[in-house]
Write a protein that holds these residues in place. Structure first.
Motif, PDB file in Angstrom:
ATOM      1  N   SER B  14      -5.955  -7.609  27.206  1.00  0.00           N
ATOM      2  CA  SER B  14      -5.909  -8.160  25.848  1.00  0.00           C
ATOM      3  C   SER B  14      -4.543  -8.747  25.559  1.00  0.00           C
ATOM      4  CB  SER B  14      -6.296  -7.102  24.816  1.00  0.00           C
ATOM      5  OG  SER B  14      -5.527  -5.943  25.006  1.00  0.00           O
ATOM      6  N   PHE B  15      -4.573  -9.844  24.829  1.00  0.00           N
ATOM      7  CA  PHE B  15      -3.349 -10.494  24.359  1.00  0.00           C
ATOM      8  C   PHE B  15      -3.270 -10.270  22.864  1.00  0.00           C
ATOM      9  CE2 PHE B  15      -4.676 -13.194  27.994  1.00  0.00           C
ATOM     10  CZ  PHE B  15      -3.601 -12.957  28.824  1.00  0.00           C
ATOM     11  N   ASP B  16      -2.307  -9.500  22.430  1.00  0.00           N
ATOM     12  CA  ASP B  16      -2.132  -9.209  21.005  1.00  0.00           C
ATOM     13  C   ASP B  16      -3.459  -8.809  20.357  1.00  0.00           C
ATOM     14  OD1 ASP B  16       0.514 -10.091  21.330  1.00  0.00           O
ATOM     15  OD2 ASP B  16      -0.130 -12.160  20.995  1.00  0.00           O
ATOM     16  N   GLY B  17      -4.179  -7.903  20.995  1.00  0.00           N
ATOM     17  CA  GLY B  17      -5.416  -7.417  20.398  1.00  0.00           C
ATOM     18  C   GLY B  17      -6.640  -8.252  20.746  1.00  0.00           C
ATOM     19  N   PHE B  18      -6.419  -9.513  21.176  1.00  0.00           N
ATOM     20  CA  PHE B  18      -7.551 -10.356  21.547  1.00  0.00           C
ATOM     21  C   PHE B  18      -7.960 -10.065  22.990  1.00  0.00           C
ATOM     22  CE2 PHE B  18      -8.918 -14.229  23.726  1.00  0.00           C
ATOM     23  CZ  PHE B  18     -10.067 -14.515  23.017  1.00  0.00           C
ATOM     24  N   LYS B  19      -9.234  -9.700  23.193  1.00  0.00           N
ATOM     25  CA  LYS B  19      -9.672  -9.322  24.530  1.00  0.00           C
ATOM     26  C   LYS B  19     -10.051 -10.553  25.350  1.00  0.00           C
ATOM     27  CE  LYS B  19     -11.091  -4.529  24.429  1.00  0.00           C
ATOM     28  NZ  LYS B  19     -10.686  -3.745  25.462  1.00  0.00           N
ATOM     29  N   THR B  45      -9.604 -18.273  33.892  1.00  0.00           N
ATOM     30  CA  THR B  45      -8.253 -18.360  34.429  1.00  0.00           C
ATOM     31  C   THR B  45      -7.559 -17.001  34.351  1.00  0.00           C
ATOM     32  OG1 THR B  45      -8.131 -20.683  33.809  1.00  0.00           O
ATOM     33  CG2 THR B  45      -6.041 -19.563  34.207  1.00  0.00           C
ATOM     34  N   THR B  46      -7.792 -16.287  33.272  1.00  0.00           N
ATOM     35  CA  THR B  46      -7.198 -14.956  33.123  1.00  0.00           C
ATOM     36  C   THR B  46      -7.638 -14.042  34.269  1.00  0.00           C
ATOM     37  OG1 THR B  46      -7.257 -15.259  30.734  1.00  0.00           O
ATOM     38  CG2 THR B  46      -6.885 -13.024  31.538  1.00  0.00           C
ATOM     39  N   MET B  47      -8.900 -14.171  34.676  1.00  0.00           N
ATOM     40  CA  MET B  47      -9.390 -13.366  35.791  1.00  0.00           C
ATOM     41  C   MET B  47      -8.583 -13.666  37.060  1.00  0.00           C
ATOM     42  SD  MET B  47     -13.002 -13.679  37.720  1.00  0.00           S
ATOM     43  CE  MET B  47     -12.347 -15.046  38.660  1.00  0.00           C
TER      44      MET B  47
HETATM   45  N1  ATP Z   1      -0.694 -15.578  28.033  1.00  0.00           N
HETATM   46  C1  ATP Z   1      -1.625 -15.568  27.039  1.00  0.00           C
HETATM   47  N2  ATP Z   1      -1.293 -15.157  25.796  1.00  0.00           N
HETATM   48  C2  ATP Z   1      -2.214 -15.146  24.799  1.00  0.00           C
HETATM   49  N3  ATP Z   1      -3.484 -15.529  24.940  1.00  0.00           N
HETATM   50  C3  ATP Z   1      -3.872 -15.959  26.151  1.00  0.00           C
HETATM   51  C4  ATP Z   1      -2.969 -16.013  27.273  1.00  0.00           C
HETATM   52  N4  ATP Z   1      -3.640 -16.478  28.344  1.00  0.00           N
HETATM   53  C5  ATP Z   1      -4.900 -16.711  27.909  1.00  0.00           C
HETATM   54  N5  ATP Z   1      -5.052 -16.405  26.613  1.00  0.00           N
HETATM   55  C6  ATP Z   1      -6.296 -16.503  25.834  1.00  0.00           C
HETATM   56  O1  ATP Z   1      -7.296 -15.817  26.538  1.00  0.00           O
HETATM   57  C7  ATP Z   1      -8.523 -16.508  26.453  1.00  0.00           C
HETATM   58  C8  ATP Z   1      -9.055 -16.771  27.849  1.00  0.00           C
HETATM   59  O2  ATP Z   1      -8.259 -17.781  28.435  1.00  0.00           O
HETATM   60  P1  ATP Z   1      -8.528 -18.394  29.871  1.00  0.00           P
HETATM   61  O3  ATP Z   1      -7.449 -19.361  30.141  1.00  0.00           O
HETATM   62  O4  ATP Z   1      -8.723 -17.301  30.832  1.00  0.00           O
HETATM   63  O5  ATP Z   1      -9.902 -19.155  29.648  1.00  0.00           O
HETATM   64  P2  ATP Z   1     -10.686 -20.094  30.657  1.00  0.00           P
HETATM   65  O6  ATP Z   1     -12.008 -19.475  30.820  1.00  0.00           O
HETATM   66  O7  ATP Z   1      -9.904 -20.343  31.862  1.00  0.00           O
HETATM   67  O8  ATP Z   1     -10.829 -21.399  29.786  1.00  0.00           O
HETATM   68  P3  ATP Z   1     -10.797 -22.952  30.242  1.00  0.00           P
HETATM   69  O9  ATP Z   1     -12.157 -23.270  30.692  1.00  0.00           O
HETATM   70  O10 ATP Z   1     -10.440 -23.676  28.983  1.00  0.00           O
HETATM   71  O11 ATP Z   1      -9.755 -23.095  31.320  1.00  0.00           O
HETATM   72  C9  ATP Z   1      -8.266 -17.766  25.665  1.00  0.00           C
HETATM   73  O12 ATP Z   1      -8.702 -17.563  24.343  1.00  0.00           O
HETATM   74  C10 ATP Z   1      -6.777 -17.931  25.708  1.00  0.00           C
HETATM   75  O13 ATP Z   1      -6.298 -18.521  24.525  1.00  0.00           O
END
Ligand code: ATP
Ligand code: MG
Lengths: 383, 246
Positions: B14-19, B45-47
C-alpha cells in the motif's frame, strides 16, 4: 595487462595534453634555472611556483570531474580531501624543521611548544619519515572518503542532498582544524617549512623539482582517470550517472561502483594537496572552507565536465584569471567568478571543451553536407 | 507437475493507505509465457516492482526457484539470480551507443575490477552481433541510444534483456510505440524465447495478447480477477464489467 589498461584510455585529446605537460616539465625548469635572468625567455621562481599551483588545482579538478562528470556526484566538499593530503604533507615538513624552529625544540613543532605541550601527540608519530607521510597523503583522504561513501551511498543519498552532506563534511573539518587542541596548528595551520627530502625548500632547484613532480603527478592522474573512464567500469559509471536504478536491475552493485570512483578521486585530491603545500609554503584550515570546494566545481564547469581534459583546462584558465584579477582589480574577482559560473551554466553547459566539440561537429556536418551537395550536382550533370 | 519458478503468495503493497496490490497470488512455471492484462492502475507495474526488489511488500512472499524469498533481497542481487526487466517507459543508457548498452547488459561478472580490466571476448562479440540482428539495430550500432526512436528503444531494451540471459523476463508494455508489423515480430520473439526462459508480459494491446496465444491473468485493483485463455477471460462477466468501467 596494466599497460594495456592504462594506454587503452588515451585519445587524441589525452596525447595533446600529455605532450604539453611533457614540454612544460622540461622547458619550465630550463627557463627558470638555465636561462640567464636578463633574457626575455627567463622565468622567475614566482612564475614557476604559480604554475605549479595551477597544476595542483588541475589535479584536484580532474579528481572532481571523475566523480561529478562521470558518476553524477556533485561534491561540494572535495577541498577536504585536498586539504587532508596537504596536512599530511605539512606534518612531514613540520617534522623536518627539527631544532631550527623559533623555540629550537627538536622534537615539537613551534605551535606545540607555544601551547605548552610536553610531547608529540600519537598521531604525529611516523610523519618524520617521508614514505609514511606519502602513504598517509593517499590513505587519510581515501579512508575518509570510503567511510563517508559507504554510509551515504548505502542509504541512497543522491543529488542535492548528497552535495549538501559533502559540504557539511568539509565544514565540520574546517571547524575541527580551527581548534588549537586538535594539534594541527589551529588557525595558523602549518608553515615555516625548511626542507623537503633534505633539500632546501626555498632553493630554485627544489622549486623546479616540485614543479616537475606536480606535472608528473598530473600526467599520471590523467592517464589513470582516462583508463578508468574508458574501461567497461567507466561505462557503468556513466550509466549510473544517467539511470541509476536501471543499472541496479542489470545486476550491478551501484554502491560499490560509486564507492570505487569516489575513493579513487579522494586519493587523487589528496596527492594534489600534498604537492600544493610545499610550493605555497603553508597549509591552514581555510583550505577546508566550503568556498574553496565550490571554486573547484566552477573550474570543472568552465572547462567542461565529463571530459577530464576540460577539468585541467578550466582549473588553469580560471586560476590564471584569478591571479590576473587579484593583481589588477582584487575587489572584482569574486563577482567575476560568480558571473563566469552563471554565464557558463546558461550558455556553455558543456564548458569550453564542449563548445569546441560542438563547433567541430557543426563544421563536419557542414562539410559533409557540402560534399553531398556537390555529389548531387555531379549526379545531376551525369547523363 | 513441475515446481513453479516464481510463486507470489498473498502479496500486499500500500502507498499511503491506498492498496496497490491486495493479497495477490500468482504462479509462473519454468518456461512459461504469461500475459497480464488489467485496466490502468490495476497494479501490474507494482507487481513487477515487488518481484525485482524495487518495492518492498507489506505482506506476502515472493519465492523464486522454490526457496529464495525475493522480498528480502536487493535489486542487484535479484538481477543476478536471473531476473531481468524491461520497463514500461523504455529506459536505456542515453549517452551510450547501442553497442555499449548491449555490452553492459551481457551476462558477465559485475564487479568493479572485472569491469576495469574487461576486454570484449570473441564470444561476447558474436553474442552482441546476434542481438543486433534480433533487434534489427545492426545499422544503428554506433548511434547513441538517446538518438533512437521510441520503438527502437523498446527493441534495444528487449535486446539488453536477452543479453542478460535471465531465467525470468519481466516485460512491461513492450509494444507501445511500435508499428503493427513490429508488434507482431515482438510477439513472435517472446514466444520464441519462452520455453528456455519464463516470461511475464504486461500489455494493453489486445491484438498483441491474442497474437501471444497464452494463458492470461487479469489484474484489477491489486488482485487477480480471472485467469485462463484470452477467450475465456474476455467472456468473464466481471472482466467485462471492469473494462467497461462499471
Ligand atoms: N510509488 C508510488 N507511490 C504512490 N502510489 C503509487 C506508486 N506506484 C504506484 N502507485 C499507484 O498504485 C496503483 C497501481 O499502479 P501501477 O503502476 O502498478 O499500475 P499499472 O497496472 O501498471 O497501470 P498502467 O496500466 O497505467 O501502467 C496506481 O493507482 C498508482 O497510482
Ligand atoms: Mg504499468
Amino acid at each position: 595487462m596494466l599497460t594495456r589498461f592504462l594506454l587503452a584510455g588515451l585519445d587524441t585529446k589525452a596525447w595533446v595534453l600529455l605532450s604539453v605537460l611533457a614540454v612544460l616539465a622540461v622547458a619550465v625548469p630550463f627557463m627558470a634555472l638555465a636561462v640567464p635572468p636578463t633574457s626575455p625567455w627567463s622565468l622567475s621562481m614566482l612564475t614557476v611556483t604559480l604554475l605549479g599551483k595551477y597544476f595542483c588545482y588541475a589535479l584536484l579538478a580532474l579528481s572532481l570531474d571523475l566523480v561529478w562528470g562521470y558518476c553524477g556526484i556533485l561534491s561540494l566538499g572535495h577541498g577536504a580531501f585536498f586539504a587532508l593530503g596537504g596536512y599530511a604533507m605539512g606534518m612531514y615538513l613540520m617534522r623536518q624543521i627539527g631544532s631550527r624552529g623559533v623555540y629550537g625544540n627538536a622534537e615539537l613543532p613551534d605551535f606545540m611548544v607555544f601551547l605548552n605541550w610536553k610531547e608529540l601527540p600519537w598521531y604525529w608519530h611516523g610523519f618524520d619519515m617521508f614514505p609514511f607521510a606519502a602513504l598517509m597523503v593517499v590513505l587519510i583522504p581515501g579512508v575518509l572518503a570510503f567511510a563517508f561513501g559507504w554510509f551515504a551511498f548505502r542509504s541512497r543519498v543522491t543529488g542535492v542532498y548528497l552535495s549538501i552532506i559533502t559540504q557539511a563534511m568539509t565544514f565540520a573539518l574546517l571547524l575541527a582544524f580551527f581548534r588549537n587542541d586538535m594539534g594541527f596548528g589551529g588557525n595558523n595551520g602549518l608553515t615555516d617549512f625548511k626542507e623537503i627530502l633534505g633539500y632546501d625548500i626555498q632553493a630554485p632547484a627544489t622549486r623546479a623539482g616540485l614543479f616537475v613532480a606536480t606535472v608528473v603527478a598530473l600526467a599520471i592522474g590523467y592517464i589513470l582517470a582516462s583508463a578508468v573512464v574508458s574501461s567497461k567500469y567507466g561505462k557503468v559509471l556513466v550509466a549510473v550517472r544517467d539511470a541509476e536504478s536501471r543499472v541496479r536491475f542489470l545486476g550491478y552493485d551501484v554502491e560499490k561502483v560509486k564507492l570505487f570512483a569516489w575513493t579513487l578521486s579522494a586519493c587523487m585530491a589528496g596527492v594534489a594537496g600534498a604537492l600544493y603545500v610545499p610550493q605555497v609554503g603553508i597549509i591552514n584550515p581555510s583550505e577546508f572552507s566550503p568556498a574553496a570546494s565550490i571554486e573547484a566545481v566552477i573550474w570543472v564547469a568552465v572547462g567542461g565536465r565529463g571530459t577530464l581534459a576540460g577539468a585541467v583546462l578550466g582549473a588553469v584558465i580560471v586560476n590564471y584569471g584569478k591571479t590576473w584579477f587579484t593583481g589588477v582589480l582584487p575587489e572584482v574577482w569574486l563577482f567575476a567568478l560568480g558571473g563566469l559560473f552563471v554565464l557558463v551554466t546558461l550558455f556553455l553547459p558543456k564548458g569550453i571543451l564542449g563548445l569546441a566539440g560542438d563547433l567541430r561537429q557543426r563544421l563536419a556536418a557542414r562539410r559533409s553536407r557540402a560534399a553531398a551537395g556537390s555529389n548531387a550536382a555531379k549526379e545531376a550533370t551525369a547523363p | 507437475m513441475t515446481d513453479p519458478l516464481l510463486y507470489l503468495d498473498g502479496v500486499s503493497v500500500s502507498f499511503d493507505g491506498f492498496k496497490a496490490l491486495n493479497n495477490l497470488s500468482l504462479m509462473i512455471d519454468p518456461g512459461e509465457l504469461r500475459a497480464i492484462i488489467g485496466p490502468n492502475g490495476a497494479g501490474k507495474t507494482t507487481m513487477m516492482d515487488v518481484i525485482t526488489g524495487k518495492t518492498r511488500p507489506d505482506h506476502g512472499t515472493v519465492m523464486f526457484e522454490g526457496n529464495t524469498d525475493l522480498t528480502k533481497l536487493k535489486e542487484s542481487t535479484i538481477a543476478n539470480l536471473g531476473i531481468g526487466r524491461k520497463f514500461q517507459r523504455p529506459t536505456v543508457f542515453e549517452h551510450h551507443t547501442v553497442l555499449d548498452n548491449l555490452e553492459l547488459a551481457l551476462k558477465n561478472p559485475r564487479g568493479v575490477f572485472s569491469g576495469l580490466f574487461y576486454k570484449v571476448s570473441e564470444e561476447d562479440r558474436k553474442r552482441i552481433e546476434e542481438l543486433l540482428d534480433i533487434t534489427k539495430l545492426s545499422p544503428k550500432r554506433d548511434v547513441v541510444a538517446g538518438g533512437l526512436a521510441h520503438g527502437e528503444k523498446q527493441w534495444l531494451e528487449i535486446g539488453m534483456l536477452l543479453a542478460q540471459d535471465p531465467k525470468l523476463l519481466l516485460v512491461d508494455e513492450p509494444v507501445a510505440g511500435m508499428t503493427d508489423a513490429e508488434t507482431e515480430q515482438t510477439a513472435h520473439l517472446l514466444r520464441a524465447i519462452s520455453g528456455k526462459h519464463s516470461v511475464i508480459v504486461v500489455e494493453h494491446d489486445m491484438v498483441f495478447v491474442r497474437e501471444l496465444g497464452v494463458k492470461v491473468t487479469v489484474l484489477h485493483e491489486g488482485s487477480m480477477l480471472a485467469e485462463g485463455s484470452l477467450d475465456t477471460v474476455s467472456a468473464n462477466q466481471q472482466v467485462i464489467d471492469v473494462y467497461l468501467g462499471r
